[in-house]
Design an enzyme around this catalytic site. Structure first.
Site, mmCIF file in Angstrom:
data_model
loop_
_atom_site.group_PDB
_atom_site.id
_atom_site.type_symbol
_atom_site.label_atom_id
_atom_site.label_comp_id
_atom_site.label_asym_id
_atom_site.label_seq_id
_atom_site.Cartn_x
_atom_site.Cartn_y
_atom_site.Cartn_z
ATOM 1 N N GLY A 12 -12.889 -3.570 0.318
ATOM 2 C CA GLY A 12 -14.114 -3.335 0.381
ATOM 3 C C GLY A 12 -14.470 -2.031 -0.409
ATOM 4 O O GLY A 12 -15.766 -1.932 -1.034
ATOM 5 N N LYS A 49 -18.366 -15.822 1.420
ATOM 6 C CA LYS A 49 -19.974 -15.889 1.486
ATOM 7 C C LYS A 49 -20.552 -15.206 0.307
ATOM 8 O O LYS A 49 -20.113 -14.025 -0.073
ATOM 9 C CB LYS A 49 -20.260 -14.842 2.662
ATOM 10 N N ARG A 109 0.703 -1.282 0.062
ATOM 11 C CA ARG A 109 -0.033 -0.153 -0.086
ATOM 12 C C ARG A 109 1.085 1.357 -0.082
ATOM 13 O O ARG A 109 0.488 2.278 -0.849
ATOM 14 C CB ARG A 109 -0.892 -0.027 1.192
ATOM 15 N N GLY A 143 -8.419 -7.628 -2.008
ATOM 16 C CA GLY A 143 -8.450 -8.608 -0.888
ATOM 17 C C GLY A 143 -7.980 -9.941 -1.306
ATOM 18 O O GLY A 143 -6.581 -9.911 -1.835
#
Ligand code: AMP
Length: 395
Positions: A375, A202, A37, A352
């Site tokens: 996100g 999920k 990052r 992610g």
């Protein structure tokens, strides 16, 4: 709409307040375990410094309570790592809007850089309190947002601070510009066939992504544990696989909406325990026996998915096809990663785990864009507009 970039503004002698995402992972001793990052923000940082700007960097790290300093969340190690990467001194202010920040910012010379302490140590970062935002805004001549990982949030350093800057220039950094280009602009006008590959644990995390992409893609391939909830929706048996029973109705709706566009696995690589050393078997999708759990797409599915991916002209991938951290259940993810790398289309990897997988497998250089935001990239794939980006100056 394209936003004005940091390269469009004159930085000479100006205080540039840049929101970066230095929320890096650290080990128990506080050492940075992955500085990606920080490295991703280097082009914007170097652009300001090389043009004689006085650069003030602000970021959050972790989730402190917002009631003052918490040593384990200090940004000091990121300032030290940045100094190593730049090969020049980087100063560090032990507060964000306190006397140390003010002293360090006012004494900056052209080409100097200071990293402020974790913005989330201040209650104002969450509640957007005017004194906090106003102070940061008053010290700066130019605001730059290069914190893609936080763009979907509306904390003060993302929204209230730039708004408090009134008519002063508010621009995007190179990282955010690139993320918008691929995750928003390319997807809005894709070259076809446009294929999305969605996986992960999920279905509930990705309902809006699946729904949005079903509206704009030619095919949406589903892998990972979320495929088992779709399997339940089709009346299949899933043994002790990870499923979300309360999302079965929703999966039925997505199957109806998707029609032929939605491509589900035809076979499943199962284990009798959540372990790489368990007993294993490949079964047809929806035929997972009691006592067994699906841990990866099967070889036939991997073949079908790879063939679709290799013909695609635009590819979006978010989420692994199985428990890729636990070989041999990484095979499906590796096969898809290889197909993405082989494709000559535009390939966009959501942040992610899929970004980690593509890096870990060594394919990062063979894809067009690896998003840095988890996100944030999911929100963008949902078709969401970000306030933190919308408020910036248009090009
Ligand atoms: P996500 O953050 O939703 O993209 O999920 C990523 C996680 O999903 C990874 O840690 C994978 O190990 C996990 N995952 C993928 N497939 C399965 C599966 N079949 N069973 C359990 N976990 C899975």
């Amino acid at each position: 709409m394209a936003k004005k970039s940091i390269s469009d503004v004159d930085c000479q002698g100006k205080v540039v307040l840049m929101r970066v995402d230095f929320n890096v992972p650290q080990d128990d001793s506080g050492s940075i375990t992955d500085d990606r990052r920080i490295r991703m923000a280097l082009p914007s940082i170097e652009s300001v410094l090389s043009r004689g700007g006085k650069l003030v960097l602000m970021s959050h790290l972790g989730r402190p309570k917002g009631k003052g300093p918490e040593p384990e969340f200090t940004l000091k190690p990121t300032a030290e790592r940045l100094a190593q990467l730049l090969g020049t001194p980087v100063s560090f202010a032990s507060d964000t809007v306190g006397p140390d920040a003010e002293a360090k910012i006012t004494s900056l010379k052209n080409g100097d850089v200071v990293v402020l302490e974790n913005v989330r140590f201040n209650p104002g970062e969450k509640n957007g309190e005017a004194v906090y935002s106003g102070k940061l805004a008053s010290w700066a001549d130019i605001y730059c947002n290069d914190a893609f990982g936080t763009c979907h949030r509306e904390e003060a350093s993302m929204v209230a601070v730039p708004l408090a800057m009134g008519n002063k220039p508010k621009v995007v950094g190179f990282l955010v510009a690139k993320e918008i280009q691929y995750l928003s602009d390319t997807i809005a006008n894709p070259q076809r066939p446009f294929v999305a590959i969605l996986g992960g644990a999920k279905v509930s995390d990705k309902i809006n992504v699946i729904s949005n992409l079903l509206g704009i893609c030619d095919q949406v391939l589903i892998g990972g544990a979320m495929a088992y909830t779709f399997s339940l929706a089709q009346g299949g048996s899933t043994g002790k696989s990870l499923v979300e029973k309360d999302k079965v109705e929703l999966a039925k709706e997505l199957i109806a909406k998707g029609g032929n566009k939605l491509v589900l696995p035809v076979d499943t690589h199962c284990g009798d325990a959540f372990s790489g050393n368990c007993n294993k078997q490949v079964v047809a999708a929806g035929k997972i026996p009691d006592g067994w759990e699906g841990l990866d797409i099967g070889p036939e599915t991997a073949k079908i998915f790879s063939a679709i991916v290799e013909k695609a002209k635009t590819i979006v991938w978010n989420g692994p096809m199985g428990v890729f951290e636990m070989p041999p259940f990484d095979h499906g993810t590796v096969a898809v990663a290889q197909a993405v790398a082989n494709s000559d289309g535009i390939s966009i990897i959501g942040g992610g785990d899929s970004a980690a997988a593509i890096e870990q497998l060594g394919f990062a250089d063979s894809v067009t864009h690896v998003s840095t935001g988890g996100g944030a990239s999911l929100s963008m794939l949902e078709g969401e507009k970000f306030k933190a980006v919308e408020l910036l100056d248009n090009a």
